[in-house]
Design a protein around this motif. Structure first.
Motif, PDB file in Angstrom:
ATOM      1  N   SER A 196      -1.513   0.770   4.193  1.00 60.16           N
ATOM      2  CA  SER A 196      -0.426  -0.039   4.751  1.00 60.16           C
ATOM      3  C   SER A 196      -0.062   0.414   6.154  1.00 60.16           C
ATOM      4  O   SER A 196       0.176   1.594   6.403  1.00 60.16           O
ATOM      5  CB  SER A 196       0.815   0.057   3.856  1.00 60.16           C
ATOM      6  OG  SER A 196       0.726  -0.832   2.802  1.00 60.16           O
ATOM      7  N   GLY A 203       0.775  -1.244   0.000  1.00 61.70           N
ATOM      8  CA  GLY A 203       0.000   0.000   0.000  1.00 61.70           C
ATOM      9  C   GLY A 203       0.794   1.274   0.000  1.00 61.70           C
ATOM     10  O   GLY A 203       1.797   1.407   0.676  1.00 61.70           O
ATOM     11  N   ARG A 204       0.294   2.247  -0.779  1.00 62.44           N
ATOM     12  CA  ARG A 204       0.774   3.617  -0.729  1.00 62.44           C
ATOM     13  C   ARG A 204      -0.352   4.488  -0.184  1.00 62.44           C
ATOM     14  O   ARG A 204      -1.375   3.984   0.248  1.00 62.44           O
ATOM     15  CB  ARG A 204       1.181   4.095  -2.122  1.00 62.44           C
ATOM     16  CG  ARG A 204       2.333   3.290  -2.710  1.00 62.44           C
ATOM     17  CD  ARG A 204       2.739   3.877  -4.022  1.00 62.44           C
ATOM     18  NE  ARG A 204       3.908   3.196  -4.547  1.00 62.44           N
ATOM     19  CZ  ARG A 204       4.570   3.608  -5.606  1.00 62.44           C
ATOM     20  NH1 ARG A 204       4.177   4.676  -6.263  1.00 62.44           N
ATOM     21  NH2 ARG A 204       5.623   2.957  -6.041  1.00 62.44           N
ATOM     22  N   CYS A 205      -0.195   5.819  -0.216  1.00 56.62           N
ATOM     23  CA  CYS A 205      -1.246   6.682   0.327  1.00 56.62           C
ATOM     24  C   CYS A 205      -1.749   7.675  -0.683  1.00 56.62           C
ATOM     25  O   CYS A 205      -1.059   8.094  -1.571  1.00 56.62           O
ATOM     26  CB  CYS A 205      -0.758   7.438   1.532  1.00 56.62           C
ATOM     27  SG  CYS A 205      -2.088   8.218   2.429  1.00 56.62           S
ATOM     28  N   VAL A 242       6.540   1.441   4.582  1.00 53.54           N
ATOM     29  CA  VAL A 242       6.102   2.838   4.683  1.00 53.54           C
ATOM     30  C   VAL A 242       7.216   3.680   5.310  1.00 53.54           C
ATOM     31  O   VAL A 242       7.488   4.799   4.868  1.00 53.54           O
ATOM     32  CB  VAL A 242       4.816   2.950   5.527  1.00 53.54           C
ATOM     33  CG1 VAL A 242       4.479   4.417   5.833  1.00 53.54           C
ATOM     34  CG2 VAL A 242       3.646   2.297   4.806  1.00 53.54           C
ATOM     35  N   THR A 272       3.853   1.030  12.155  1.00 51.14           N
ATOM     36  CA  THR A 272       3.366   1.143  10.783  1.00 51.14           C
ATOM     37  C   THR A 272       4.098   0.071   9.983  1.00 51.14           C
ATOM     38  O   THR A 272       4.901  -0.687  10.530  1.00 51.14           O
ATOM     39  CB  THR A 272       3.593   2.547  10.198  1.00 51.14           C
ATOM     40  OG1 THR A 272       2.901   2.646   8.937  1.00 51.14           O
ATOM     41  CG2 THR A 272       5.070   2.846   9.976  1.00 51.14           C
ATOM     42  N   GLY A 311       1.498   6.130   4.384  1.00 50.33           N
ATOM     43  CA  GLY A 311       0.763   4.950   4.790  1.00 50.33           C
ATOM     44  C   GLY A 311      -0.050   5.265   6.022  1.00 50.33           C
ATOM     45  O   GLY A 311      -0.371   6.432   6.285  1.00 50.33           O
ATOM     46  N   SER A 312      -0.358   4.257   6.818  1.00 50.41           N
ATOM     47  CA  SER A 312      -1.261   4.429   7.962  1.00 50.41           C
ATOM     48  C   SER A 312      -0.543   4.204   9.286  1.00 50.41           C
ATOM     49  O   SER A 312       0.363   3.380   9.391  1.00 50.41           O
ATOM     50  CB  SER A 312      -2.425   3.442   7.855  1.00 50.41           C
ATOM     51  OG  SER A 312      -3.195   3.693   6.711  1.00 50.41           O
ATOM     52  N   SER A 325       5.880   9.535   0.031  1.00 49.69           N
ATOM     53  CA  SER A 325       5.454   8.192   0.416  1.00 49.69           C
ATOM     54  C   SER A 325       4.556   8.331   1.628  1.00 49.69           C
ATOM     55  O   SER A 325       4.757   9.224   2.452  1.00 49.69           O
ATOM     56  CB  SER A 325       6.661   7.322   0.769  1.00 49.69           C
ATOM     57  OG  SER A 325       7.225   7.763   1.983  1.00 49.69           O
TER      58      SER A 325
END
Length: 633
Positions: A577, A386-388, A432, A428, A409-410, A407
């Motif tokens: 992610s 995953g990216r954001c 990420v 995280t 993420g979460s 870059s």
């Protein structure tokens, strides 16, 4: 032996010269206690606290040692390769030119590089203590103001470093040469044993057209260079597809510039090559086909427990060989049904997910049609790590990313170090928090175990992609990417001192059995999709994570939890992610931490989650339960 001494001696003269040390002391930027001090090229930075000045001096010495150590390592390895070049020129009448314009990073000598650098750091570290030994001021002492970014102060520190290194010059050369000689002797013994094994094996292998084989392997140099400069390029693969030479490029949010970049930076491209560009964000929705599979499973088409155990044993024994031999392969699993086009039949099989079912990479064989007694169902898919794609409060699912980089993420679970109760922070995904280059270099080791890894990896909230404020909220204290006790982990612990914690340790009496046929409801809170629900099915997927800028390098993630989209909503999208995932207790609706969501299939609605207990284990963490969103004072 003499040649090695000469190479190390020349490297010492060049890398540890006064000019190099002076240049590094002046140009290296310092960050300390949250203050960005900078270098001589930045504005002046003055201090009257001898304790703080000593800390800054310690930082500058450490970074200078690291830099000159890297330069020394590079000079040694390039010197060795140039020595090989001269020997080859003698044996090939000057026609060999394979080491032209060599660089250590470009030739895959990461293991030897790490060894030499480790030896140098081991020898230089005591010098730092010697240089600082005479400075024993109290923390409250005040002295005349010192400009940390002045050329005079930096040169003074550089002179101390230079004098101490020169005093250890002979010892450094002798120790590095001795340790490298031990490696060379062991390598020679290993190569002789391998040569005998190869000679024995070669008598049992049918002779093939050697020139044709060489030509085919040379085509593996057909690749895209500098792909880190084009973030849209996720991966590429090249090979033969129905009598054509094809390069297939997977893009995130495809734009015309990305395709132009790929065509401009491709090297060793055959004249008749065809390009295929795949935008993974536009892949067709396969929920209809997937729903059919789910319906058949619900009707009783479930895998028998003895078959599942047998398949797990086969995959355990075969997965390393499969991933090594087939660069087209992205994941391996098992299924009670065989899926082919629109046909779904009840037949237990091993599932091979690949980038292209019709493409055979240069120098490789087609994917196997069966493994032991089981048929292989070959399906196409691409795993997105995953990216954001804006967020103001620090809470689960918040936007986080690397300092100054596009870059994101979460934010996952809040946690603290078991060994340091004051070290609080959050989790995280490792991909990420760190670049692919760092993850590949760590090679299934914790960041904290990398003895010569002194970089500071700062994390911002919101991510730089979401906000240009670059608001630093913490830094990576530890991370792990790869398999830990046979389970895939993609996690990083971000230490932060800027939070007021109002939380307690997680405790739950609810347990679940992932190997049973029972399904569990799962909820997740991520940056892109917010709070979503899915279905926890199993943990039989084996995932291959390639690093396209390091040709041939990959890591695997095994036995991660797999969560399927529910009928009503998508569970995970790029940008999620590192998101928290929980199992829901159907009896009382309480939630138990499951893990961090880190990636998904593109064609099939399947999300991968690494188990929180394994993450806590490998990173030595306690997982915290926030009573409310964590505040920033």
């Amino acid at each position: 032996m003499q040649e090695l001494e000469d190479i190390v001696g020349k490297a010492t003269i060049k890398s540890f010269s006064w000019e190099e040390i002076q240049k590094n002391c002046q140009n290296l930027g310092i960050v300390c206690e949250g203050h960005n001090i900078g270098s001589v090229h930045d504005g002046s930075y003055s201090s009257r606290s001898p304790w703080f000045i000593r800390r800054l001096k310690e930082k500058l010495i450490s970074k200078t040692f690291e830099k000159v150590g890297e330069e020394f390592t590079n000079e040694v390895l390039v010197g060795i390769l140039k020595h090989f070049q001269k020997r080859l020129e003698v044996q090939t009448l000057g026609k060999s030119n394979i080491f032209k314009d060599i660089t250590v990073k470009g030739i895959g000598t990461h293991v030897m590089s790490a060894f030499v650098l480790g030896q140098v750091v081991e020898l230089l570290n005591p010098l730092q203590a010697m240089i600082l030994a005479d400075e024993t001021y109290g923390k409250e002492t005040v002295v005349p103001s010192v400009n940390i970014n002045s050329v005079e102060w930096r040169n003074k520190i550089g002179k101390e470093i230079y004098d101490n290194i020169q005093a250890k010059n002979v010892e450094i050369i002798d120790e590095v040469v001795y340790k490298m000689k031990l490696i060379c002797d062991k390598t020679e013994t290993d190569l002789m044993r391998l040569s005998k094994q190869l000679a024995t094996a070669s008598r049992k292998i049918p002779i093939r057209d050697q020139m044709k084989l060489i030509d085919e392997w040379m085509l593996r140099e057909f690749r895209i260079e500098n792909i880190e400069r084009c973030p849209s390029v996720l991966h590429f693969i090249a090979g033969r597809k129905k009598d054509s030479i094809v390069m297939k490029v997977f893009l995130q949010n495809s734009e015309a510039q990305s395709e132009i970049f790929c065509r401009d930076h491709v090297v060793n491209v055959p004249d008749n090559a065809i390009f295929e560009f795949i935008d993974v964000t536009l892949k067709s929705d396969t929920k209809t086909s997937f729903k059919t599979i789910m319906q058949r499973e619900e009707k009783g088409f479930r895998m028998r427990s003895e078959t599942k155990k047998r398949m797990k044993d086969i995959l355990k024994n075969k997965k390393d060989e499969l991933f090594a031999k087939h660069s087209n392969l992205v994941s391996i699993s098992m299924s009670p049904v065989n899926y082919s086009g629109d046909d779904v039949i009840h037949k237990e099989c091993i599932v091979l997910y690949c980038l292209d079912a019709d493409l055979i990479p240069f120098g490789e064989e087609p994917l196997p049609k069966s493994l032991e007694e089981f048929e292989c169902n070959i399906l196409e898919d691409f795993i997105q790590f995953g990216r954001c794609e804006n967020c103001k409060a620090l809470d689960h699912g918040c936007s986080v990313g690397r300092y100054g980089e596009l870059s994101s993420g979460s934010l996952g679970f809040f946690a603290k170090k078991r060994s340091h109760s004051s070290h609080n922070g959050f989790l995280t995904a490792a991909h990420v928090a760190l670049t692919d280059d760092v993850i590949a270099s760590l090679n299934e080791r914790k960041l904290s175990d990398y003895s010569f890894q002194n970089e500071i990896y700062q994390i911002v909230h919101p991510s730089f992609e979401d906000s240009a404020s670059n608001n630093i909220t913490g830094q990576v204290e530890d991370s792990f990417f790869g398999n830990y006790n046979c389970v895939g982990i993609d996690a990083a612990f971000i230490k932060t001192d800027a939070l007021i914690h109002k939380n307690e340790m997680y405790y739950s009496s609810f347990s679940f059995d992932i190997d049973s046929d029972e399904e569990y409801d799962v909820t997740k809170k991520g940056r892109t999709t917010g709070e979503t629900k899915g279905i926890l099915k199993d943990c039989t997927f084996l995932i291959r994570r390639p690093f396209p800028d390091r040709a041939g390098v990959y890591l695997t993630l095994d036995n991660c939890y797999t969560v399927y989209d529910s009928n009503s909503q998508i569970f995970f999208l790029p940008g999620d992610s590192g998101a928290t995932a929980y199992v829901i207790n159907k009896t009382d609706n309480t939630r138990q931490p499951l893990g961090l969501a880190f990636g998904k299939m593109t064609n099939f609605p399947i999300t991968f989650v690494c188990p929180i207990d394994k993450i806590a284990d490998v990173l030595n963490l306690s997982i915290l339960q926030p009573a409310e969103p964590m505040e920033i004072p």
